[in-house]
Motif scaffolding. Structure first.
Motif, PDB file in Angstrom:
ATOM      1  N   LEU A 271       0.847  -1.260   0.016  1.00  0.00           N
ATOM      2  CA  LEU A 271      -0.003  -0.042   0.117  1.00  0.00           C
ATOM      3  C   LEU A 271       0.887   1.257   0.162  1.00  0.00           C
ATOM      4  N   ILE A 272       0.326   2.341  -0.394  1.00  0.00           N
ATOM      5  CA  ILE A 272       1.120   3.681  -0.833  1.00  0.00           C
ATOM      6  C   ILE A 272       1.261   4.286   0.601  1.00  0.00           C
ATOM      7  N   TYR A 273       0.155   4.532   1.315  1.00  0.00           N
ATOM      8  CA  TYR A 273       0.087   5.541   2.486  1.00  0.00           C
ATOM      9  C   TYR A 273       0.365   4.693   3.607  1.00  0.00           C
ATOM     10  N   GLU A 274       0.781   3.434   3.735  1.00  0.00           N
ATOM     11  CA  GLU A 274       0.623   2.693   5.033  1.00  0.00           C
ATOM     12  C   GLU A 274       2.237   1.978   5.212  1.00  0.00           C
ATOM     13  N   ASP A 275       2.401   1.561   6.325  1.00  0.00           N
ATOM     14  CA  ASP A 275       3.655   0.890   6.460  1.00  0.00           C
ATOM     15  C   ASP A 275       3.664  -0.584   6.669  1.00  0.00           C
ATOM     16  N   ARG A 276       2.780  -1.099   6.138  1.00  0.00           N
ATOM     17  CA  ARG A 276       2.362  -2.561   6.539  1.00  0.00           C
ATOM     18  C   ARG A 276       1.554  -3.010   5.074  1.00  0.00           C
ATOM     19  N   PRO A 277       1.441  -4.504   4.881  1.00  0.00           N
ATOM     20  CA  PRO A 277       0.853  -4.892   3.790  1.00  0.00           C
ATOM     21  C   PRO A 277      -0.717  -4.929   4.238  1.00  0.00           C
ATOM     22  N   ALA A 278      -1.239  -5.209   3.197  1.00  0.00           N
ATOM     23  CA  ALA A 278      -2.953  -5.151   3.358  1.00  0.00           C
ATOM     24  C   ALA A 278      -3.517  -6.170   4.267  1.00  0.00           C
ATOM     25  N   GLY A 279      -3.044  -7.185   4.413  1.00  0.00           N
ATOM     26  CA  GLY A 279      -3.623  -7.969   5.434  1.00  0.00           C
ATOM     27  C   GLY A 279      -3.330  -7.567   6.956  1.00  0.00           C
ATOM     28  N   GLU A 280      -2.291  -7.009   7.262  1.00  0.00           N
ATOM     29  CA  GLU A 280      -2.015  -6.411   8.611  1.00  0.00           C
ATOM     30  C   GLU A 280      -2.639  -5.301   8.631  1.00  0.00           C
ATOM     31  N   LEU A 281      -2.899  -4.472   7.859  1.00  0.00           N
ATOM     32  CA  LEU A 281      -3.893  -3.473   7.891  1.00  0.00           C
ATOM     33  C   LEU A 281      -5.058  -3.768   8.146  1.00  0.00           C
ATOM     34  N   VAL A 282      -5.666  -4.728   7.687  1.00  0.00           N
ATOM     35  CA  VAL A 282      -7.218  -5.405   7.922  1.00  0.00           C
ATOM     36  C   VAL A 282      -7.065  -5.536   9.206  1.00  0.00           C
ATOM     37  N   ALA A 284      -5.347  -4.969  11.988  1.00  0.00           N
ATOM     38  CA  ALA A 284      -5.328  -3.715  12.726  1.00  0.00           C
ATOM     39  C   ALA A 284      -6.670  -2.871  12.776  1.00  0.00           C
ATOM     40  N   HIS A 285      -7.375  -2.916  11.775  1.00  0.00           N
ATOM     41  CA  HIS A 285      -8.724  -2.160  11.566  1.00  0.00           C
ATOM     42  C   HIS A 285      -9.499  -2.667  12.426  1.00  0.00           C
ATOM     43  N   LEU A 286      -9.694  -4.178  12.059  1.00  0.00           N
ATOM     44  CA  LEU A 286     -10.673  -5.106  12.618  1.00  0.00           C
ATOM     45  C   LEU A 286     -10.549  -4.969  14.367  1.00  0.00           C
ATOM     46  N   ARG A 287      -9.250  -4.960  15.034  1.00  0.00           N
ATOM     47  CA  ARG A 287      -9.176  -4.783  16.138  1.00  0.00           C
ATOM     48  C   ARG A 287      -9.596  -3.426  16.813  1.00  0.00           C
ATOM     49  N   ALA A 288      -9.287  -2.305  15.998  1.00  0.00           N
ATOM     50  CA  ALA A 288      -9.677  -1.105  16.667  1.00  0.00           C
ATOM     51  C   ALA A 288     -11.085  -0.897  16.697  1.00  0.00           C
ATOM     52  N   ALA A 289     -11.891  -1.542  15.896  1.00  0.00           N
ATOM     53  CA  ALA A 289     -13.379  -1.642  15.951  1.00  0.00           C
ATOM     54  C   ALA A 289     -13.967  -2.562  17.005  1.00  0.00           C
ATOM     55  N   GLY A 290     -12.886  -3.346  17.682  1.00  0.00           N
ATOM     56  CA  GLY A 290     -13.337  -4.543  18.510  1.00  0.00           C
ATOM     57  C   GLY A 290     -13.844  -5.830  17.515  1.00  0.00           C
ATOM     58  N   CYS A 291     -13.090  -6.161  16.613  1.00  0.00           N
ATOM     59  CA  CYS A 291     -13.390  -7.175  15.904  1.00  0.00           C
ATOM     60  C   CYS A 291     -12.088  -8.144  15.628  1.00  0.00           C
ATOM     61  N   ARG A 292     -12.339  -9.365  15.269  1.00  0.00           N
ATOM     62  CA  ARG A 292     -10.866  -9.982  14.630  1.00  0.00           C
ATOM     63  C   ARG A 292     -11.483 -10.908  13.627  1.00  0.00           C
ATOM     64  N   VAL A 293     -10.567 -11.624  12.852  1.00  0.00           N
ATOM     65  CA  VAL A 293     -10.873 -12.692  11.875  1.00  0.00           C
ATOM     66  C   VAL A 293     -11.311 -13.691  12.219  1.00  0.00           C
ATOM     67  N   ALA A 294     -12.609 -14.345  11.760  1.00  0.00           N
ATOM     68  CA  ALA A 294     -12.956 -15.619  12.209  1.00  0.00           C
ATOM     69  C   ALA A 294     -12.290 -16.592  11.560  1.00  0.00           C
ATOM     70  N   LEU A 387     -10.924   1.159   4.959  1.00  0.00           N
ATOM     71  CA  LEU A 387     -11.269   0.072   6.045  1.00  0.00           C
ATOM     72  C   LEU A 387     -11.848   0.444   7.199  1.00  0.00           C
ATOM     73  N   GLY A 388     -11.385   1.706   7.705  1.00  0.00           N
ATOM     74  CA  GLY A 388     -12.045   1.917   9.128  1.00  0.00           C
ATOM     75  C   GLY A 388     -13.596   2.285   8.842  1.00  0.00           C
ATOM     76  N   SER A 389     -13.895   2.814   7.705  1.00  0.00           N
ATOM     77  CA  SER A 389     -15.472   2.956   7.430  1.00  0.00           C
ATOM     78  C   SER A 389     -15.995   1.405   7.291  1.00  0.00           C
ATOM     79  N   ALA A 390     -15.382   0.740   6.263  1.00  0.00           N
ATOM     80  CA  ALA A 390     -15.990  -0.341   5.985  1.00  0.00           C
ATOM     81  C   ALA A 390     -16.393  -1.312   7.304  1.00  0.00           C
ATOM     82  N   VAL A 391     -15.325  -1.515   8.062  1.00  0.00           N
ATOM     83  CA  VAL A 391     -15.519  -2.352   9.210  1.00  0.00           C
ATOM     84  C   VAL A 391     -16.316  -1.788  10.237  1.00  0.00           C
ATOM     85  N   ALA A 392     -16.620  -0.656  10.269  1.00  0.00           N
ATOM     86  CA  ALA A 392     -17.614  -0.111  11.145  1.00  0.00           C
ATOM     87  C   ALA A 392     -19.068  -0.344  10.628  1.00  0.00           C
ATOM     88  N   PHE A 393     -19.473  -0.114   9.457  1.00  0.00           N
ATOM     89  CA  PHE A 393     -20.715  -0.710   8.657  1.00  0.00           C
ATOM     90  C   PHE A 393     -20.842  -2.028   9.063  1.00  0.00           C
TER      91      PHE A 393
END
Length: 508
Positions: A271-282, A284-294, A387-393
């Motif tokens: 990704l251009i504006y992040e310091d990590r690959p997409a999977g790690e960013l996903v 991180a955003h899931l955890r911030a919203a109180g979620c995790r990967v099933a 990702l922040g918006s999509a996860v919250a939805f």
């Protein structure tokens, strides 16, 4: 009914209206500060008015979502520009202890933004000297972090980078960062003592090397000392964080999500504006919203469908070198989303193949989907914003009580992220006379006239095609620009289930 207070990073629709829409669709009451307390572009908000408002509202609130930079420095962008001394900033922060004293049951969800090192030489969102010295300051940022990590072998590059910037400018720029880092360290203390229920410290427009990464490591080290990681997230994000914390505030229990990528190697995409690959960013955003990967699809409460680039994001589309490559297969991705919707799964779609708008090829394929059936959609700005918006939805989908409010939140993202950012904005730019990306100046009126001419019929056509049979009613206001630049548009939309709609706007 939950009463939620929201102090946003600024007043753009994605940072103020969108988080409020997410809360309102669940039936929550949302209150925001009066306009004079909030920032206007790079003009700071009134921190004194904000303090008074917060003390007045706190007694009757259940939760507060607060941007630390707005509370103490007048806004996320002003925090990079104003010269308020550290002692003043920390004194303003102390109001959070006061409001907890007034209402011990108030849950405070706070976030701060680690000062970015802007990719562009923007003299408005940064201090004015950044327009001239941005490139040199970025070089210093990278060199200092490389030296901090790799030692004396990087000293010559650091010395050269330091010498290339006037001493006064470098001292001012670094001093601003140090003051804001002190704010975040103080927030960690509030988290440790229990004043804050949760804290997010996010990196805006970050890269693998730079002063943002340097600051991140110092904050992480202090978090280690305090033992607060259970209620702390440090990850790339900024404008999107109110959405994540609203999801956490309104639905505190953990939620499992199935992640579906557009390519089998999507988690490894760069990704251009992040310091990590997409999977790690996903993650991180899931955890911030109180979620995790099933672990299995069967246990997931929602599907997070993520359109990733083939190998790496690119700024302009189409890009057949790193984005639209054989590393992914968009028709199969869309087929999978169609199946999920058909069997009744809640699906929220995050399009991060390109920054700053939807992928046009995917958008074309999506027209065969029942878009009104999506739980959520996002494709705006950075991958983290999307990702922040999509996860919250996705997390809030089971709590939706107001069908019209949900349709309004979903349709607003379809309009902004796809119709405007991916299609209309480039067309408006092409009709202007070499417009500056930082300030349209005298071309703003012409830009807004072109914007209204192009996008209004597209908004109506999109609604009729995908939402026309929902029984809901759309009112379209006059499109304009949030600031004197093309980057952010404002598209007033009101969705109602009858000609007379109740007051669903965020209340002061």
């Amino acid at each position: 009914m939950t009463r939620l207070l929201l102090i946003p990073p600024d007043t753009r629709p994605p940072t103020l209206d969108h988080p409020a829409q997410l809360a309102r669709m669940t039936g929550a009451e949302v209150r925001v500060p009066p306009p004079e307390a909030l920032p206007d572009f790079f003009t700071p908000g009134d921190t004194g008015t904000l303090r008074t408002w917060l003390l007045d509202q706190a007694r009757e609130a259940d939760a507060l979502v607060v941007c630390l930079e707005t509370l103490t420095l007048g806004g996320m962008i002003p925090a990079r520009r104003v010269s308020d001394p550290p002692a003043t900033v920390l004194k303003r922060l102390a109001v959070l202890r006061e409001v907890r004293g007034l209402n011990p049951g108030l849950r405070i969800y706070a976030f701060g933004v680690i000062v970015r090192v802007a990719h562009d030489n923007d003299p408005h969102e940064e201090k004015p000297y950044y327009g001239e010295w941005g490139h040199a300051l970025r070089a210093y940022s990278t060199a200092l972090d490389r030296h901090a990590r790799h030692g004396e072998g990087e000293w010559a590059a650091l010395d050269a980078a330091r010498s290339a910037v006037p001493q006064a400018i470098l001292a001012d720029w670094v001093g601003t960062r140090e003051r804001n880092r002190a704010l975040h360290l103080a927030a960690l203390e509030l988290l440790a003592e229990g004043t804050l229920a949760h804290l997010c410290l996010t990196l805006d427009d970050t890269t693998p090397y730079g002063l943002a990464a340097f600051d991140r490591r110092q904050l992480e080290a202090r978090a280690d000392d305090l033992g607060v990681w259970e209620r702390l997230d440090i990850y790339p994000g900024a404008d999107d964080v109110p959405c994540a914390l609203i999801a956490r505030a309104l639905r505190p229990e953990p939620v499992l999500a199935q992640v579906r990528y557009s390519g089998v190697n999507g988690a490894g995409a760069e990704l251009i504006y992040e310091d990590r690959p997409a999977g790690e960013l996903v993650r991180a955003h899931l955890r911030a919203a109180g979620c995790r990967v099933a672990d299995t699809p069967a246990e997931a409460e929602f599907v997070l469908a993520v359109n990733t680039p083939g190998t790496r994001q690119a700024s302009f589309q189409p890009n057949f070198a790193t984005v639209d490559t054989p590393h992914r297969h968009l028709p199969a991705f869309v087929d999978a989303v169609r199946h999920d919707l058909a069997v009744g799964r809640a699906v929220t779609l995050a399009d991060i193949a390109y920054p700053n708008g939807a992928e046009r090829r995917l958008w074309t394929l999506m027209q065969a989907l029942p878009l009104a059936d999506l739980a959520g959609y996002a494709a705006w700005n950075t991958a983290g914003n999307t990702l922040g918006s999509a996860v919250a939805f996705g997390k809030l989908a089971p709590l939706v009580r107001d069908r019209a409010a949900h349709a309004e939140a979903l349709f607003a993202r379809l309009v902004d992220d796809a119709l405007y950012q991916a299609f209309t904005r480039p067309e408006v730019r092409a009709r202007l006379d070499n417009p500056s990306p930082f300030d349209l100046g005298g071309q703003r009126a012409a830009a807004e006239a072109q914007l209204r001419e192009l996008i209004t019929p597209r908004i109506r056509a999109l609604w009729e095609h995908h939402f026309g049979r929902t029984g809901l009613r759309l009112e379209v206001g006059e499109a304009h620009l949030a600031w004197p630049r093309l980057f952010t548009g404002v598209f007033p939309l009101t969705v109602s289930s009858s000609p007379q709609r109740g007051n669903l706007k965020a209340q002061p």
